[in-house]
Motif scaffolding. Structure first.
Motif, PDB file in Angstrom:
ATOM      1  N   LYS A   1       0.835  -1.279  -0.030  1.00 30.96           N
ATOM      2  CA  LYS A   1      -0.121   0.026  -0.022  1.00 30.96           C
ATOM      3  C   LYS A   1       1.011   1.245   0.088  1.00 30.96           C
ATOM      4  O   LYS A   1       1.917   1.253   0.623  1.00 30.96           O
ATOM      5  CB  LYS A   1      -0.906  -0.087   1.288  1.00 30.96           C
ATOM      6  CG  LYS A   1      -1.934  -1.185   1.078  1.00 30.96           C
ATOM      7  CD  LYS A   1      -2.662  -1.040   2.502  1.00 30.96           C
ATOM      8  CE  LYS A   1      -3.521  -2.285   2.660  1.00 30.96           C
ATOM      9  NZ  LYS A   1      -4.403  -2.389   3.895  1.00 30.96           N
ATOM     10  N   PRO A   2       0.393   2.542  -0.605  1.00 30.93           N
ATOM     11  CA  PRO A   2       1.170   3.410  -0.459  1.00 30.93           C
ATOM     12  C   PRO A   2       1.780   3.934   0.778  1.00 30.93           C
ATOM     13  O   PRO A   2       2.701   4.403   0.709  1.00 30.93           O
ATOM     14  CB  PRO A   2       0.286   4.629  -1.097  1.00 30.93           C
ATOM     15  CG  PRO A   2      -0.778   3.831  -1.681  1.00 30.93           C
ATOM     16  CD  PRO A   2      -0.948   2.559  -1.064  1.00 30.93           C
ATOM     17  N   GLU A   3       0.852   3.959   1.903  1.00 25.63           N
ATOM     18  CA  GLU A   3       1.273   4.461   3.191  1.00 25.63           C
ATOM     19  C   GLU A   3       2.348   3.210   3.992  1.00 25.63           C
ATOM     20  O   GLU A   3       3.053   3.592   5.062  1.00 25.63           O
ATOM     21  CB  GLU A   3       0.038   4.360   4.276  1.00 25.63           C
ATOM     22  CG  GLU A   3      -0.648   3.342   4.446  1.00 25.63           C
ATOM     23  CD  GLU A   3      -1.747   2.859   3.513  1.00 25.63           C
ATOM     24  OE1 GLU A   3      -2.682   2.172   3.619  1.00 25.63           O
ATOM     25  OE2 GLU A   3      -1.605   3.490   2.353  1.00 25.63           O
ATOM     26  N   ASP A   4       2.476   2.328   3.354  1.00 23.58           N
ATOM     27  CA  ASP A   4       3.534   1.083   3.820  1.00 23.58           C
ATOM     28  C   ASP A   4       4.842   1.574   3.852  1.00 23.58           C
ATOM     29  O   ASP A   4       5.176   2.635   3.185  1.00 23.58           O
ATOM     30  CB  ASP A   4       3.555  -0.344   3.207  1.00 23.58           C
ATOM     31  CG  ASP A   4       2.154  -1.058   3.220  1.00 23.58           C
ATOM     32  OD1 ASP A   4       1.620  -0.982   4.475  1.00 23.58           O
ATOM     33  OD2 ASP A   4       2.174  -1.935   2.594  1.00 23.58           O
ATOM     34  N   THR A   5       5.911   1.380   4.815  1.00 27.21           N
ATOM     35  CA  THR A   5       7.341   1.858   4.703  1.00 27.21           C
ATOM     36  C   THR A   5       7.976   1.008   3.792  1.00 27.21           C
ATOM     37  O   THR A   5       7.566  -0.160   3.200  1.00 27.21           O
ATOM     38  CB  THR A   5       7.753   1.442   6.213  1.00 27.21           C
ATOM     39  OG1 THR A   5       8.113   0.056   6.355  1.00 27.21           O
ATOM     40  CG2 THR A   5       7.063   1.995   7.377  1.00 27.21           C
TER      41      THR A   5
ATOM     42  N   LEU B   1       7.694  -4.252  -6.766  1.00 31.37           N
ATOM     43  CA  LEU B   1       6.151  -4.461  -6.207  1.00 31.37           C
ATOM     44  C   LEU B   1       5.103  -3.621  -6.625  1.00 31.37           C
ATOM     45  O   LEU B   1       5.546  -2.499  -7.045  1.00 31.37           O
ATOM     46  CB  LEU B   1       6.215  -4.316  -4.551  1.00 31.37           C
ATOM     47  CG  LEU B   1       6.930  -5.489  -3.638  1.00 31.37           C
ATOM     48  CD1 LEU B   1       7.024  -5.058  -2.395  1.00 31.37           C
ATOM     49  CD2 LEU B   1       6.297  -6.791  -3.734  1.00 31.37           C
ATOM     50  N   LEU B   2       3.930  -3.808  -6.812  1.00 30.81           N
ATOM     51  CA  LEU B   2       2.890  -3.082  -7.234  1.00 30.81           C
ATOM     52  C   LEU B   2       2.374  -2.158  -6.086  1.00 30.81           C
ATOM     53  O   LEU B   2       2.425  -2.858  -5.028  1.00 30.81           O
ATOM     54  CB  LEU B   2       1.759  -3.714  -7.948  1.00 30.81           C
ATOM     55  CG  LEU B   2       1.979  -4.385  -9.206  1.00 30.81           C
ATOM     56  CD1 LEU B   2       0.759  -5.296  -9.903  1.00 30.81           C
ATOM     57  CD2 LEU B   2       2.829  -3.747 -10.339  1.00 30.81           C
ATOM     58  N   VAL B   3       2.072  -1.004  -6.168  1.00 27.80           N
ATOM     59  CA  VAL B   3       1.481  -0.239  -5.162  1.00 27.80           C
ATOM     60  C   VAL B   3       0.124  -0.226  -5.497  1.00 27.80           C
ATOM     61  O   VAL B   3      -0.405   0.419  -6.485  1.00 27.80           O
ATOM     62  CB  VAL B   3       2.121   1.114  -5.132  1.00 27.80           C
ATOM     63  CG1 VAL B   3       1.550   1.917  -3.933  1.00 27.80           C
ATOM     64  CG2 VAL B   3       3.725   0.993  -5.072  1.00 27.80           C
ATOM     65  N   VAL B   4      -0.758  -0.798  -4.770  1.00 28.45           N
ATOM     66  CA  VAL B   4      -2.226  -0.802  -4.943  1.00 28.45           C
ATOM     67  C   VAL B   4      -3.019  -0.016  -3.789  1.00 28.45           C
ATOM     68  O   VAL B   4      -2.740  -0.160  -2.700  1.00 28.45           O
ATOM     69  CB  VAL B   4      -2.854  -2.141  -4.952  1.00 28.45           C
ATOM     70  CG1 VAL B   4      -4.204  -2.537  -5.289  1.00 28.45           C
ATOM     71  CG2 VAL B   4      -1.906  -2.740  -5.991  1.00 28.45           C
ATOM     72  N   GLU B   5      -3.767   0.774  -4.161  1.00 31.01           N
ATOM     73  CA  GLU B   5      -4.521   1.718  -3.404  1.00 31.01           C
ATOM     74  C   GLU B   5      -6.181   1.447  -3.971  1.00 31.01           C
ATOM     75  O   GLU B   5      -6.478   1.965  -4.979  1.00 31.01           O
ATOM     76  CB  GLU B   5      -4.215   3.161  -3.270  1.00 31.01           C
ATOM     77  CG  GLU B   5      -4.920   3.937  -2.563  1.00 31.01           C
ATOM     78  CD  GLU B   5      -4.408   5.189  -2.152  1.00 31.01           C
ATOM     79  OE1 GLU B   5      -4.549   5.848  -1.021  1.00 31.01           O
ATOM     80  OE2 GLU B   5      -4.115   6.004  -3.206  1.00 31.01           O
TER      81      GLU B   5
ATOM     82  N   ILE C   1       4.374   1.688  -8.647  1.00 36.32           N
ATOM     83  CA  ILE C   1       5.325   0.462  -8.540  1.00 36.32           C
ATOM     84  C   ILE C   1       6.457   0.907  -7.930  1.00 36.32           C
ATOM     85  O   ILE C   1       6.992   2.063  -7.810  1.00 36.32           O
ATOM     86  CB  ILE C   1       5.702  -0.034  -9.870  1.00 36.32           C
ATOM     87  CG1 ILE C   1       6.516  -1.490 -10.095  1.00 36.32           C
ATOM     88  CG2 ILE C   1       6.399   1.013 -10.840  1.00 36.32           C
ATOM     89  CD1 ILE C   1       6.381  -2.025 -11.300  1.00 36.32           C
ATOM     90  N   ILE C   2       7.060   0.151  -7.184  1.00 36.20           N
ATOM     91  CA  ILE C   2       8.438   0.286  -6.276  1.00 36.20           C
ATOM     92  C   ILE C   2       9.355  -0.831  -6.711  1.00 36.20           C
ATOM     93  O   ILE C   2       8.816  -2.020  -6.563  1.00 36.20           O
ATOM     94  CB  ILE C   2       8.307   0.623  -4.881  1.00 36.20           C
ATOM     95  CG1 ILE C   2       9.510   0.875  -4.052  1.00 36.20           C
ATOM     96  CG2 ILE C   2       7.461  -0.629  -4.303  1.00 36.20           C
ATOM     97  CD1 ILE C   2       9.315   1.287  -2.558  1.00 36.20           C
ATOM     98  N   SER C   3      10.622  -0.436  -6.917  1.00 34.36           N
ATOM     99  CA  SER C   3      11.520  -1.420  -7.301  1.00 34.36           C
ATOM    100  C   SER C   3      12.883  -1.339  -6.635  1.00 34.36           C
ATOM    101  O   SER C   3      12.928  -0.123  -5.854  1.00 34.36           O
ATOM    102  CB  SER C   3      11.763  -1.047  -9.003  1.00 34.36           C
ATOM    103  OG  SER C   3      12.343   0.211  -9.090  1.00 34.36           O
TER     104      SER C   3
END
Length: 145
Positions: free
Chosen positions: A18-22, A38-42, A49-51
């Motif tokens: 999630k966007p708010e995850d660290t 990882l995909l960022v899903v809200e 996406i975060i790589s």
């Protein structure tokens, strides 16, 4: 060959945060599943996406800490994506031109999978092998006709 054929072979597992995850939790999840993004899903929709590259460039090199930085602060939010009916050749072209290694597969608003450069290369090589074998059989007279 289409993207859906890659997904049918490799599976449709979607690893996300999630966007708010660290960032720390995101990196731990990447390590757990031995993946590079990882995909960022809200609210069920693709937000980014975060790589590993985002982590390197936007946390380590900027002196941030992964335990206090939220994923939304460093994620790529303009995500290049494909559909399940797009061609593998299009994926190879996008990945090469944009210098990316992961493509979310989105049909309509729904994320249906993720493919990596490894998935695409493996598929291209397998297709070339089939073509080469067919040509060898044809040249050698073993082609049914």
């Amino acid at each position: 060959m289409q993207v859906k054929e890659i997904l049918n072979q490799k599976g449709r597992d979607i690893f996300s945060v999630k966007p708010e995850d660290t960032v720390y939790n995101a990196i731990a999840k990447m390590a757990e599943f031995n993946i590079g993004a990882l995909l960022v899903v809200e609210a069920g929709k693709l937000a980014g996406i975060i790589s590993e590259r985002d982590y390197r460039n936007k946390v380590i090199l900027e002196g941030r800490t992964s335990k206090t930085t939220a994923v939304e602060e460093i994620m790529t939010d303009k995500v290049i994506r494909v559909t399940s009916t797009d061609s593998v050749n299009l994926c190879m072209q996008l990945m090469t031109d944009k210098k990316i290694r992961h493509l979310p597969v989105v049909d309509g608003e729904k994320v249906v999978g993720v493919i990596s450069i490894g998935d695409v290369v493996k598929t291209v090589i397998a297709n070339q092998k089939v073509e080469i074998d067919s040509l060898r059989n044809y040249i050698g007279g073993g082609y049914p006709g």
